[in-house]
Write a protein that holds these residues in place. Structure first.
Motif, short mmCIF file in Angstrom:
data_model
loop_
_atom_site.label_atom_id
_atom_site.label_comp_id
_atom_site.label_asym_id
_atom_site.label_seq_id
_atom_site.Cartn_x
_atom_site.Cartn_y
_atom_site.Cartn_z
N PHE A 105 0.72 -1.09 -0.07
CA PHE A 105 -0.02 0.08 -0.13
C PHE A 105 0.93 1.30 -0.12
CE2 PHE A 105 -2.06 3.30 2.63
CZ PHE A 105 -2.93 3.73 1.78
N PHE A 106 1.82 1.37 1.06
CA PHE A 106 2.62 2.52 0.84
C PHE A 106 3.58 2.70 -0.13
CE2 PHE A 106 1.50 2.76 5.15
CZ PHE A 106 1.72 4.18 5.55
N SER A 107 4.17 1.60 -0.69
CA SER A 107 5.22 1.64 -1.74
C SER A 107 4.25 2.17 -3.17
CB SER A 107 6.18 0.72 -1.92
OG SER A 107 5.42 -0.74 -2.28
N GLN A 108 3.28 1.34 -3.24
CA GLN A 108 2.56 1.35 -4.49
C GLN A 108 1.34 2.19 -4.74
OE1 GLN A 108 2.08 -2.29 -6.30
NE2 GLN A 108 4.23 -2.99 -5.77
N SER A 109 0.68 2.13 -3.58
CA SER A 109 -0.89 2.69 -3.36
C SER A 109 -0.77 4.05 -3.13
CB SER A 109 -1.75 1.60 -3.13
OG SER A 109 -1.85 0.41 -3.36
N LEU A 110 -0.08 4.46 -1.99
CA LEU A 110 -0.38 5.64 -1.55
C LEU A 110 -0.25 6.81 -2.22
CD1 LEU A 110 -0.79 6.87 1.19
CD2 LEU A 110 1.46 7.15 1.69
N MET A 111 0.99 6.82 -3.14
CA MET A 111 1.38 7.99 -3.94
C MET A 111 0.25 7.99 -5.05
SD MET A 111 3.63 10.01 -2.96
CE MET A 111 3.96 10.21 -1.37
N ARG A 112 -0.19 7.05 -5.63
CA ARG A 112 -1.18 7.05 -6.59
C ARG A 112 -2.34 7.57 -6.16
NH1 ARG A 112 -1.67 0.94 -8.30
NH2 ARG A 112 -3.62 1.76 -9.48
N MET A 120 -2.87 9.81 -3.45
CA MET A 120 -2.60 11.06 -3.38
C MET A 120 -2.50 11.77 -4.68
SD MET A 120 -2.62 11.50 0.03
CE MET A 120 -1.96 13.13 -0.13
N ASP A 121 -1.82 11.21 -5.63
CA ASP A 121 -1.88 11.70 -7.07
C ASP A 121 -3.38 11.87 -7.53
OD1 ASP A 121 -0.64 12.77 -9.17
OD2 ASP A 121 -0.24 10.80 -10.05
N SER A 122 -3.97 10.78 -7.36
CA SER A 122 -5.59 10.84 -7.83
C SER A 122 -5.91 12.03 -7.13
CB SER A 122 -6.20 9.44 -7.47
OG SER A 122 -5.54 8.46 -8.41
N ILE A 123 -5.97 12.03 -5.95
CA ILE A 123 -6.83 13.06 -5.17
C ILE A 123 -6.30 14.38 -5.62
CG2 ILE A 123 -6.93 14.25 -2.71
CD1 ILE A 123 -8.60 11.66 -3.06
N PHE A 124 -4.96 14.73 -5.93
CA PHE A 124 -4.52 16.10 -6.13
C PHE A 124 -5.03 16.16 -7.62
CE2 PHE A 124 -1.23 16.02 -2.93
CZ PHE A 124 -1.24 17.68 -2.36
N SER A 125 -5.06 15.25 -8.35
CA SER A 125 -5.57 15.50 -9.86
C SER A 125 -7.21 15.92 -9.77
CB SER A 125 -5.51 14.22 -10.58
OG SER A 125 -4.06 13.79 -10.84
N TYR A 178 -12.78 11.47 -13.12
CA TYR A 178 -13.58 10.18 -12.77
C TYR A 178 -12.50 8.99 -13.04
CZ TYR A 178 -18.05 12.36 -11.81
OH TYR A 178 -19.05 13.26 -11.20
N ARG A 179 -11.76 9.07 -14.12
CA ARG A 179 -10.69 7.99 -14.05
C ARG A 179 -10.01 7.84 -12.95
NH1 ARG A 179 -6.77 8.91 -18.79
NH2 ARG A 179 -5.60 10.41 -17.19
N PRO A 180 -9.35 8.77 -12.39
CA PRO A 180 -8.84 8.62 -10.86
C PRO A 180 -9.72 7.93 -9.92
CG PRO A 180 -8.06 10.60 -11.80
CD PRO A 180 -9.11 10.25 -12.77
N LEU A 181 -10.96 8.29 -9.89
CA LEU A 181 -12.08 7.68 -9.19
C LEU A 181 -12.24 6.36 -9.36
CD1 LEU A 181 -15.21 10.20 -8.66
CD2 LEU A 181 -13.76 9.18 -7.04
N ARG A 182 -12.19 5.80 -10.57
CA ARG A 182 -12.05 4.51 -10.72
C ARG A 182 -10.81 3.89 -10.35
NH1 ARG A 182 -14.63 5.95 -15.75
NH2 ARG A 182 -12.64 6.15 -17.09
N GLU A 183 -9.65 4.55 -10.37
CA GLU A 183 -8.52 3.89 -9.89
C GLU A 183 -8.68 3.93 -8.52
OE1 GLU A 183 -4.57 5.48 -10.60
OE2 GLU A 183 -4.99 5.38 -12.87
N LEU A 184 -9.28 4.80 -7.69
CA LEU A 184 -9.37 4.93 -6.15
C LEU A 184 -10.25 3.64 -5.83
CD1 LEU A 184 -9.94 8.55 -5.66
CD2 LEU A 184 -7.94 7.33 -5.18
N ALA A 185 -10.96 3.31 -6.80
CA ALA A 185 -11.86 2.14 -6.33
C ALA A 185 -11.02 0.93 -6.12
CB ALA A 185 -12.95 1.61 -7.58
N ALA A 186 -10.02 0.80 -6.78
CA ALA A 186 -9.12 -0.47 -6.70
C ALA A 186 -8.13 0.17 -5.30
CB ALA A 186 -8.13 -0.69 -7.71
#
Length: 584
Positions: free
Chosen positions: A142-149, A151-156, A299-307
Motif C-alpha cells: 500500500f505504501f510503496s505502490q498505492s499511497l502515492m497513486r 494522493m496523486d489521484s486526489i490532487f488530480s 472520474y478516471r482517478p475515481l475508478r483507480e481509487l476504487a481499486a
C-alpha cells in the motif's frame, strides 16, 4: 495480559495511518521529493486538456497548421516529462516502501522476542509467520505502490474540480454531482469491505498455521498412516480460505463497477448540457472537448481509487493484525529489588506460598512452599500432568506465579533482569531446540563470554568442562552443520548439544527436564560424570522417570495434584507414586 491474537482490533483509518507513518521516520526528504513530483504530474495533467481545447478552437477550426504543430510538440514534451516523473516517483516510493517493510518486520519480530512463553502457548506459529511475512508486505504494498497513486489521484481530482468550475461553474457543478453519490457509497460500504478483508487475512493465517504444523509433524502422520487426516484437515482450512478470499475479492471489486457507472453518468450530463450551451452560443466546441477530457480526468482517478481504496481497506485489516502484536507487553516485568521479598540465607531457590494456573485453565499448584540449598541435587517425581514441569518453569521464570513468590538467592526472581536470571539458571528441555547453522553457533547461543573466544580457547573451555568426549561424537566437531527443520542429527544428539550449551554457562542452578530421556545408558553415565564436575555450589533439579537418574538425589519431592511434598528416600517416593496410581 490477554495474549490472544484473535481478539478483534478496531482502529480508525486516520489513527492507523498515523501509526504506520511512524515507521517512515527518516524518509522526510524522499517523501518531499515525491510530493513535489506528484504536484508536477498533477500540473501537467491539468494543463494538457486545456491546451487541447485551445488548439481545437484557435488552430484546427481556423486551419492554422503552423501553430498547431508547435503546440502539438509542446504537448508531446509535457507527456515525456510526465512519463519520466512517473517512473522516478515509482522508483523513489519503492525504496521508501522496502525500507519501511524492513523496519516494520524488525519491530514486529523484536516485539515477539519480548513476549513470554504464555503468548506462544496461545497462538499458532504459522499465523505469526503470516503476520510477519504476508501482513507486513500488504502494508508495504500500500505504501510503496498505492499511497502515492492515491494522493496523486486526489490532487488530480481537486485540480480538475477547480478547472471545470472556473471554466463554467454550472456545467462544472453538474459534472461533479455523481461524485457525491460515489462518496456516500464509499462511506457506507468501506467498513464492510475492511471486515471481509480482515476475515480473509485471518483465514490465510490459519491456513499457514495448519500447513506449518502438518509439515512439522509429518513424520508422525506417516508413522500412523494418517495422511487422510492431514488431507481432510488441509482441505477444510483451504476451503475456508477460498471462501473468505472470494468474499473479500467480491468486496474489493465492488467499487470498480459503481465508480464506472457514475463516471459514465457524469459524461452523459456534460455532453447533454454542453451541447445545449453550444446551441445557446454560450460555449465552444473546443471547450466542450476540454470539459469532456477534464471529466474523464476526474472520474478516471475515481475508478483507480476504487481499486486503491480496496487496497487501503486490505492494508488497514493487515495493520490491525500487526498492531495487535505491537500493542502487547510482557507481563513478566522486572520489579524493583528494594520492594521485593527477602528469605533466610542459605537457599538458592525458594517457593513461598506459590499458586499457579495457566490462562483459562485450572490451578496447577496450590500454595506450595519449599527450599533448595546450594550444591544439592533435587529430584521432582510424580505422575504425568502432576505439575513437575510447571514447577521447573516457575523456577526458570518462564511464568510468574498467580500467587506467592519465587526466590532466587534470597531475591524475588522478578527483580532479576533476563540477562542476570539466565546467567544463574540453566534449563535443558526434553525436546531441545537447535538453530540452523553450525554446532559452534548453537553452543555459543546466549553466551557472550564464549562468543569472545577464538577457536582454541573455546575448545579448551569445552575440555575443561569435561565435554570434549561429547564433542568427539560429532564428525566435524564444532563445524558440524545443523538444520533445525531437518533430521541432520538425532534427538539424542540434539540433547547432547543442549547439554553442552547449558553446562558451558556454569549456572548456579541447572534444571534437567527429562533431559536424558532420549540418550542411551552409556551416554547417560558420561553426562552424570560431567555433572559431577560442575562447581560444588551448583544446584541440580532433575525431572525424570528413570530410577537410576534420580537415585542419587539428595532430596526428592513428590509433585501431584498441585502439591509438592518432600518424599525423603527414593523408595518412599516410589511408594507414593504407586499409591497414587492405585488410587486413580
Amino acid at each position: 495480559m490477554d495474549y490472544n491474537l484473535n481478539r478483534e482490533q478496531k482502529s480508525s483509518a486516520g489513527a492507523a495511518l498515523r501509526k504506520m507513518f511512524r515507521f517512515m521516520k527518516g524518509e522526510q526528504a524522499s517523501l518531499l521529493v515525491a510530493f513535489f513530483v506528484m504536484m508536477l504530474n498533477a500540473a501537467i495533467t491539468m494543463l494538457a486538456p486545456y491546451l487541447i481545447g485551445y488548439i481545437v478552437d484557435h488552430f484546427i477550426l481556423k486551419k492554422q497548421y503552423g501553430p498547431l504543430m508547435q503546440y502539438s510538440a509542446l504537448l508531446l514534451g509535457l507527456y515525456v516529462v510526465w512519463a519520466g516523473t512517473e517512473y522516478f516517483q515509482a522508483k523513489l516510493m519503492g525504496g521508501v516502501g522496502q525500507r519501511m517493510l524492513y523496519i516494520l518486520r524488525n519491530e514486529v519480530f523484536n516485539k515477539l522476542q519480548q513476549l513470554p512463553v504464555a503468548f506462544f502457548n496461545r497462538n499458532r506459529s504459522g499465523d505469526l509467520i503470516s503476520r510477519i511475512n504476508n501482513d507486513t508486505d500488504t502494508v508495504n504494498q500500500f505504501f510503496s505502490q498505492s499511497l502515492m497513486r492515491f494522493m496523486d489521484s486526489i490532487f488530480s481530482m481537486v485540480g480538475v474540480a477547480v478547472f471545470v468550475l472556473s471554466i463554467h461553474w454550472e456545467l462544472g457543478a453538474a459534472s461533479l454531482v455523481p461524485a457525491v453519490f460515489i462518496l456516500l457509497f464509499v462511506l457506507l460500504v468501506s467498513p464492510w469491505v475492511k471486515k471481509k478483508n480482515a476475515v480473509s487475512l485471518k483465514a490465510n493465517g490459519s491456513l499457514s498455521a495448519d500447513i506449518q504444523e502438518g509439515l512439522h509433524n509429518f513424520k508422525t502422520i506417516i508413522a500412523f498412516n494418517r495422511r487422510d487426516y492431514f488431507r481432510k484437515r488441509f482441505a477444510k482450512v483451504n476451503e475456508e480460505n477460498y471462501k473468505t478470499s472470494v468474499t473479500a475479492g467480491i468486496a474489493n471489486n465492488l467499487f470498480t463497477p459503481v465508480f464506472g457507472f457514475f463516471s459514465n453518468i457524469a459524461q452523459l450530463i456534460v455532453l447533454a448540457f454542453g451541447i445545449y450551451l453550444i446551441i445557446e452560443g454560450q460555449f465552444t466546441l473546443g471547450l466542450l472537448i476540454s470539459f469532456m477530457s477534464y471529466v474523464q480526468l476526474f472520474y478516471r482517478p475515481l475508478r483507480e481509487l476504487a481499486a486503491l481504496w480496496a487496497s487501503f481497506q486490505t492494508a488497514l485489516a493487515a495493520w490491525d493484525r500487526i498492531s495487535v502484536i505491537l500493542s502487547l507487553e510482557s507481563d513478566l516485568k522486572v520489579v524493583d529489588q528494594n520492594q521485593t521479598t527477602i528469605t533466610a540465607s542459605g537457599s538458592v531457590v525458594a517457593f513461598k506460598d506459590v499458586s499457579f494456573r495457566y490462562p483459562d485453565g485450572k490451578e496447577v499448584l496450590h500454595h506450595i512452599s519449599f527450599d533448595m540449598k546450594p550444591g544439592k541435587t533435587y529430584a521432582l517425581v510424580g505422575p504425568t500432568g502432576g505439575g513437575k514441569s510447571t514447577t521447573a518453569a516457575l523456577i526458570a521464570r518462564l511464568y510468574d506465579p498467580t500467587e506467592g513468590v519465587v526466590l532466587l538467592n534470597g531475591r524475588d526472581i522478578r527483580s532479576y533482569t533476563n540477562e542476570e536470571r539466565t546467567k544463574e539458571i540453566g534449563f535443558i528441555l526434553q525436546e531441545p531446540f537447535l538453530f540452523t547453522g553450525t554446532l559452534r553457533e548453537n553452543i555459543l547461543y546466549g553466551n557472550p563470554e564464549l562468543g569472545r573466544m577464538d577457536n582454541d580457547q573455546l575448545l579448551k573451555a569445552i575440555a575443561d568442562a569435561g565435554l570434549d568426549d561429547l564433542l568427539a561424537r560429532f564428525e566435524k566437531g564444532l563445524d558440524t552443520p545443523l538444520n533445525a527443520s531437518a533430521d541432520t542429527v538425532s534427538l539424542g544428539q540434539k540433547q547432547l548439544i543442549a547439554f553442552i550449551r547449558a553446562v558451558l554457562r556454569n549456572p548456579k542452578v541447572m534444571i534437567l527436564d527429562e533431559a536424558t530421556a532420549n540418550i542411551d545408558t552409556v551416554t547417560e553415565k558420561l553426562l552424570e560424570a560431567i555433572l559431577k564436575r560442575l562447581p560444588k555450589e551448583t544446584t541440580l533439579i532433575i525431572i525424570a522417570h528413570r530410577l537410576n537418574t534420580i537415585e542419587n538425589a539428595d532430596e526428592i519431592f513428590f509433585v501431584n495434584a498441585g502439591e509438592v511434598i518432600p518424599a525423603g528416600t527414593l523408595d518412599h517416593a516410589m511408594d507414593m507414586l504407586l499409591n497414587q496410581k492405585m488410587a486413580s
